[in-house]
Design a protein around this motif. Structure first.
Motif, PDB file in Angstrom:
ATOM      1  N   SER A 172       1.589   8.952  16.097  1.00 40.01           N
ATOM      2  CA  SER A 172       2.976   8.474  16.197  1.00 40.01           C
ATOM      3  C   SER A 172       3.107   7.017  15.764  1.00 40.01           C
ATOM      4  O   SER A 172       4.187   6.438  15.863  1.00 40.01           O
ATOM      5  CB  SER A 172       3.478   8.634  17.634  1.00 40.01           C
ATOM      6  N   HIS A 173       2.009   6.433  15.301  1.00 38.30           N
ATOM      7  CA  HIS A 173       2.037   5.032  14.865  1.00 38.30           C
ATOM      8  C   HIS A 173       1.464   4.889  13.453  1.00 38.30           C
ATOM      9  O   HIS A 173       0.833   3.874  13.138  1.00 38.30           O
ATOM     10  CB  HIS A 173       1.251   4.153  15.839  1.00 38.30           C
ATOM     11  N   LEU A 174       1.715   5.903  12.624  1.00 43.90           N
ATOM     12  CA  LEU A 174       1.175   5.858  11.259  1.00 43.90           C
ATOM     13  C   LEU A 174       1.759   4.698  10.458  1.00 43.90           C
ATOM     14  O   LEU A 174       1.112   4.187   9.549  1.00 43.90           O
ATOM     15  CB  LEU A 174       1.452   7.177  10.538  1.00 43.90           C
ATOM     16  N   GLY A 175       2.975   4.298  10.778  1.00 46.12           N
ATOM     17  CA  GLY A 175       3.579   3.174  10.069  1.00 46.12           C
ATOM     18  C   GLY A 175       2.743   1.916  10.218  1.00 46.12           C
ATOM     19  O   GLY A 175       2.557   1.154   9.262  1.00 46.12           O
ATOM     20  N   LEU A 176       2.214   1.698  11.420  1.00 43.40           N
ATOM     21  CA  LEU A 176       1.358   0.541  11.666  1.00 43.40           C
ATOM     22  C   LEU A 176       0.050   0.667  10.895  1.00 43.40           C
ATOM     23  O   LEU A 176      -0.462  -0.313  10.342  1.00 43.40           O
ATOM     24  CB  LEU A 176       1.092   0.415  13.166  1.00 43.40           C
ATOM     25  N   VAL A 177      -0.494   1.877  10.863  1.00 39.84           N
ATOM     26  CA  VAL A 177      -1.726   2.125  10.108  1.00 39.84           C
ATOM     27  C   VAL A 177      -1.484   1.869   8.617  1.00 39.84           C
ATOM     28  O   VAL A 177      -2.315   1.252   7.937  1.00 39.84           O
ATOM     29  CB  VAL A 177      -2.231   3.569  10.331  1.00 39.84           C
ATOM     30  N   ILE A 178      -0.346   2.329   8.106  1.00 42.00           N
ATOM     31  CA  ILE A 178      -0.005   2.113   6.694  1.00 42.00           C
ATOM     32  C   ILE A 178       0.135   0.622   6.408  1.00 42.00           C
ATOM     33  O   ILE A 178      -0.397   0.115   5.407  1.00 42.00           O
ATOM     34  CB  ILE A 178       1.295   2.852   6.327  1.00 42.00           C
ATOM     35  N   ALA A 179       0.835  -0.099   7.286  1.00 43.01           N
ATOM     36  CA  ALA A 179       1.081  -1.525   7.060  1.00 43.01           C
ATOM     37  C   ALA A 179      -0.229  -2.303   6.958  1.00 43.01           C
ATOM     38  O   ALA A 179      -0.419  -3.107   6.034  1.00 43.01           O
ATOM     39  CB  ALA A 179       1.952  -2.087   8.182  1.00 43.01           C
ATOM     40  N   PHE A 180      -1.136  -2.067   7.894  1.00 41.60           N
ATOM     41  CA  PHE A 180      -2.425  -2.761   7.838  1.00 41.60           C
ATOM     42  C   PHE A 180      -3.285  -2.220   6.699  1.00 41.60           C
ATOM     43  O   PHE A 180      -4.020  -2.978   6.050  1.00 41.60           O
ATOM     44  CB  PHE A 180      -3.157  -2.626   9.174  1.00 41.60           C
ATOM     45  N   GLY A 181      -3.196  -0.910   6.452  1.00 42.98           N
ATOM     46  CA  GLY A 181      -3.989  -0.320   5.382  1.00 42.98           C
ATOM     47  C   GLY A 181      -3.635  -0.873   4.019  1.00 42.98           C
ATOM     48  O   GLY A 181      -4.522  -1.131   3.190  1.00 42.98           O
ATOM     49  N   VAL A 182      -2.340  -1.078   3.773  1.00 39.24           N
ATOM     50  CA  VAL A 182      -1.892  -1.622   2.489  1.00 39.24           C
ATOM     51  C   VAL A 182      -2.463  -3.019   2.260  1.00 39.24           C
ATOM     52  O   VAL A 182      -2.937  -3.347   1.163  1.00 39.24           O
ATOM     53  CB  VAL A 182      -0.347  -1.655   2.448  1.00 39.24           C
ATOM     54  N   ILE A 183      -2.461  -3.845   3.309  1.00 40.16           N
ATOM     55  CA  ILE A 183      -2.962  -5.217   3.181  1.00 40.16           C
ATOM     56  C   ILE A 183      -4.481  -5.236   3.000  1.00 40.16           C
ATOM     57  O   ILE A 183      -5.019  -5.905   2.104  1.00 40.16           O
ATOM     58  CB  ILE A 183      -2.563  -6.038   4.420  1.00 40.16           C
ATOM     59  N   ILE A 184      -5.181  -4.480   3.828  1.00 38.36           N
ATOM     60  CA  ILE A 184      -6.647  -4.481   3.768  1.00 38.36           C
ATOM     61  C   ILE A 184      -7.131  -3.830   2.476  1.00 38.36           C
ATOM     62  O   ILE A 184      -8.107  -4.274   1.861  1.00 38.36           O
ATOM     63  CB  ILE A 184      -7.225  -3.780   5.008  1.00 38.36           C
ATOM     64  N   ALA A 185      -6.426  -2.781   2.029  1.00 43.75           N
ATOM     65  CA  ALA A 185      -6.786  -2.144   0.752  1.00 43.75           C
ATOM     66  C   ALA A 185      -6.613  -3.125  -0.403  1.00 43.75           C
ATOM     67  O   ALA A 185      -7.390  -3.105  -1.367  1.00 43.75           O
ATOM     68  CB  ALA A 185      -5.931  -0.898   0.525  1.00 43.75           C
ATOM     69  N   ALA A 186      -5.599  -3.988  -0.324  1.00 43.44           N
ATOM     70  CA  ALA A 186      -5.391  -4.994  -1.372  1.00 43.44           C
ATOM     71  C   ALA A 186      -6.564  -5.967  -1.433  1.00 43.44           C
ATOM     72  O   ALA A 186      -7.029  -6.345  -2.519  1.00 43.44           O
ATOM     73  CB  ALA A 186      -4.084  -5.748  -1.134  1.00 43.44           C
ATOM     74  N   VAL A 187      -7.063  -6.365  -0.261  1.00 44.46           N
ATOM     75  CA  VAL A 187      -8.233  -7.256  -0.216  1.00 44.46           C
ATOM     76  C   VAL A 187      -9.442  -6.567  -0.833  1.00 44.46           C
ATOM     77  O   VAL A 187     -10.188  -7.166  -1.630  1.00 44.46           O
ATOM     78  CB  VAL A 187      -8.522  -7.678   1.240  1.00 44.46           C
ATOM     79  N   ALA A 188      -9.640  -5.288  -0.483  1.00 43.86           N
ATOM     80  CA  ALA A 188     -10.772  -4.538  -1.030  1.00 43.86           C
ATOM     81  C   ALA A 188     -10.636  -4.366  -2.547  1.00 43.86           C
ATOM     82  O   ALA A 188     -11.626  -4.469  -3.292  1.00 43.86           O
ATOM     83  CB  ALA A 188     -10.861  -3.166  -0.354  1.00 43.86           C
ATOM     84  N   ALA A 189      -9.410  -4.111  -3.015  1.00 43.69           N
ATOM     85  CA  ALA A 189      -9.188  -3.940  -4.458  1.00 43.69           C
ATOM     86  C   ALA A 189      -9.458  -5.234  -5.215  1.00 43.69           C
ATOM     87  O   ALA A 189     -10.040  -5.221  -6.313  1.00 43.69           O
ATOM     88  CB  ALA A 189      -7.757  -3.458  -4.710  1.00 43.69           C
ATOM     89  N   ILE A 190      -9.031  -6.350  -4.646  1.00 45.12           N
ATOM     90  CA  ILE A 190      -9.279  -7.651  -5.290  1.00 45.12           C
ATOM     91  C   ILE A 190     -10.782  -7.921  -5.375  1.00 45.12           C
ATOM     92  O   ILE A 190     -11.290  -8.396  -6.401  1.00 45.12           O
ATOM     93  CB  ILE A 190      -8.559  -8.778  -4.521  1.00 45.12           C
TER      94      ILE A 190
END
Length: 452
Positions: A172-190
């Motif tokens: 029920s908190h996937l939005g929070l998972v998405i929000a942090f995932g987008v940021i952390i994935a950006a760090v990993a991609a960089i």
């Protein structure tokens, strides 16, 4: 000590069964559930019921999300929407930053599309860009692969992160998972892109390197099979609208109640639930259908999506069964109290996921198995809060990308389509995933100092 021995034996069994004996992860996790239950002395009459409830429990609220997300991804892949996404990024960034452009393309495309499929779809585009920008295809391949890999392990609706979130009680908190995932994935991609830049002037050393002299006809023939590509709006909406709605749904649940108690609250609370949001995304993806018989085409795409989703559902359910058995035994509490004394915190799920990933190759299996394993011990290691669980999902995702090598299908997709030798692929691709995992885990730890 016997509980530690049992747990270590079960982990070794999972690794050997899936990597050495090539047993399907579904059967491996189910057998691990039975072995753990009998070894820990659970009543024999209760074991089947615990496993069944664990299997069905996780799928009851995450199964449809996986299916709908997979179907949307299939439609985006088959319709050429992924190519449109890539074209938009190229038009915005131009030729100034070749590896950055490739990394962003991978980052976006892998949110709805599996990273293996995404690399195959974008390979001709990648080769054409490398040729036109006079950049090594090795650098472009690593940039694309690491961009794809980042969102594949961190950002729902990719099945692995969704399953991990479900196992840790965050459905029920996937939005929070998405929000942090987008940021952390950006760090990993960089991090992956910066490593790719080391190979800007190093050409692939595979046996068929002469076949990589890309020209426009190769790209044109690749694009021809899609016919007329969809517009950017139609390409992006089916994935980004559901993500936006899920995030809004999470915002409605904040203690401050920014949307009040009725009216907008009821609307966003309904459409922000993952199943409802993805159903809206599925309806939006219908605009991508082509030809006179759209109903038949849709049925075909749904069938393809179900074929892709089936093994993921089985693995996810088996992971839920394994987690239910662990919760029913004293292993979780004992191990959690023991590990809390070591002060490993988020590094414990990271190390477990990294060990499973490196040993058996599948990021999804590493995410599912590790999340099931650590769920019972979150209280003991101080990660039971909402933010603690979110960052635990991220730590598991970070471990699940560490590292991609010869037992990972994605490694071979990147190697073969880039015409790198295995030795070169280890230097370029495998090292890139190691750097991604370590960099993202460091960032997650820093986030934990702020939010936990």
């Amino acid at each position: 000590m016997s509980l530690v021995f049992i747990l270590l034996a079960v982990i070794v069994f999972i690794i050997l069964a899936s990597s050495t004996f090539k047993l399907h992860p579904f059967l491996t996790l189910i057998l691990a559930s039975f072995i753990t239950a009998f070894a820990c002395g659970l009543p024999s009459g209760d074991i089947a019921n615990i496993i069944s409830q664990g299997f069905g429990g996780i799928l009851s609220y995450i199964g449809l999300v996986i299916v709908l997300g997979t179907i949307i991804g299939t439609i985006l892949e088959k319709s050429g929407a992924a190519i449109t996404m890539a074209d938009v990024v190229i038009r915005i960034l131009g030729k100034r930053f070749p590896t950055l452009t490739m990394s962003i393309i991978g980052y976006l495309v892998s949110i709805p599309v599996f990273c293996d499929s995404g690399f195959v779809i974008l390979n001709a585009l990648k080769q054409s860009m490398a040729h036109r920008m006079q950049v090594s295809s090795v650098a472009m391949s690593v940039a694309l692969a690491t961009g794809l890999y980042a969102t594949h392990t961190f950002v729902p609706p990719t099945p692995g992160p969704i399953a991990a979130a479900g196992n840790l009680g965050l459905s029920s908190h996937l939005g929070l998972v998405i929000a942090f995932g987008v940021i952390i994935a950006a760090v990993a991609a960089i991090a992956g892109m910066l490593w790719a830049n080391r190979f800007l002037h190093i050409e692939p050393d595979g046996e068929n390197n002469e076949n990589l002299s890309d020209d426009s006809t190769n790209l044109e023939s690749h694009l021809h099979k899609y016919g007329k590509l969809p517009s950017p709006t139609r390409a992006f909406l089916p994935i980004f609208i559901p993500i936006l709605l899920i995030c809004l749904g999470s915002i409605t649940q904040l203690p401050a109640k920014p949307f009040g108690q009725n009216g907008l609250f009821d609307v966003f609370n309904f459409i922000g639930q993952p199943i409802n949001a993805l159903m809206i995304g599925l309806f939006l993806s219908l605009t991508l259908l082509k030809g006179p018989d759209k109903i038949k085409q849709l049925s075909h795409y749904i069938s393809d999506g179900l074929v892709l989703a089936a093994p993921i559902l089985l693995i996810t359910g088996a992971g839920g069964a394994f987690g239910a058995v662990l919760k029913a035994t004293p292993i979780g509490d004992f191990l959690g109290s023991s590990l809390s004394e070591l002060g490993l915190g988020l590094f414990m799920p990271f190390l477990v996921a990294a060990a499973l990933k490196s040993a058996q190759g599948s990021s999804t299996v590493a995410l599912v198995a590790t999340s099931a394993l650590v769920a019972p011990m979150l209280d003991s290691i101080g990660l039971s809060s909402e933010m603690g669980r979110v960052l635990t999902v991220m730590a598991i995702g970070s471990g699940a990308m560490t590292v991609s090598h010869a037992n990972d299908s994605f490694f071979w997709v990147v190697t073969q389509f880039s015409n790198m030798s295995v030795k070169q692929a280890y230097k370029a691709q495998t090292m890139a995933t190691l750097i991604q995992g370590l960099t993202s885990m460091t960032f997650i730890y820093l986030l934990s100092l702020l939010f936990i």
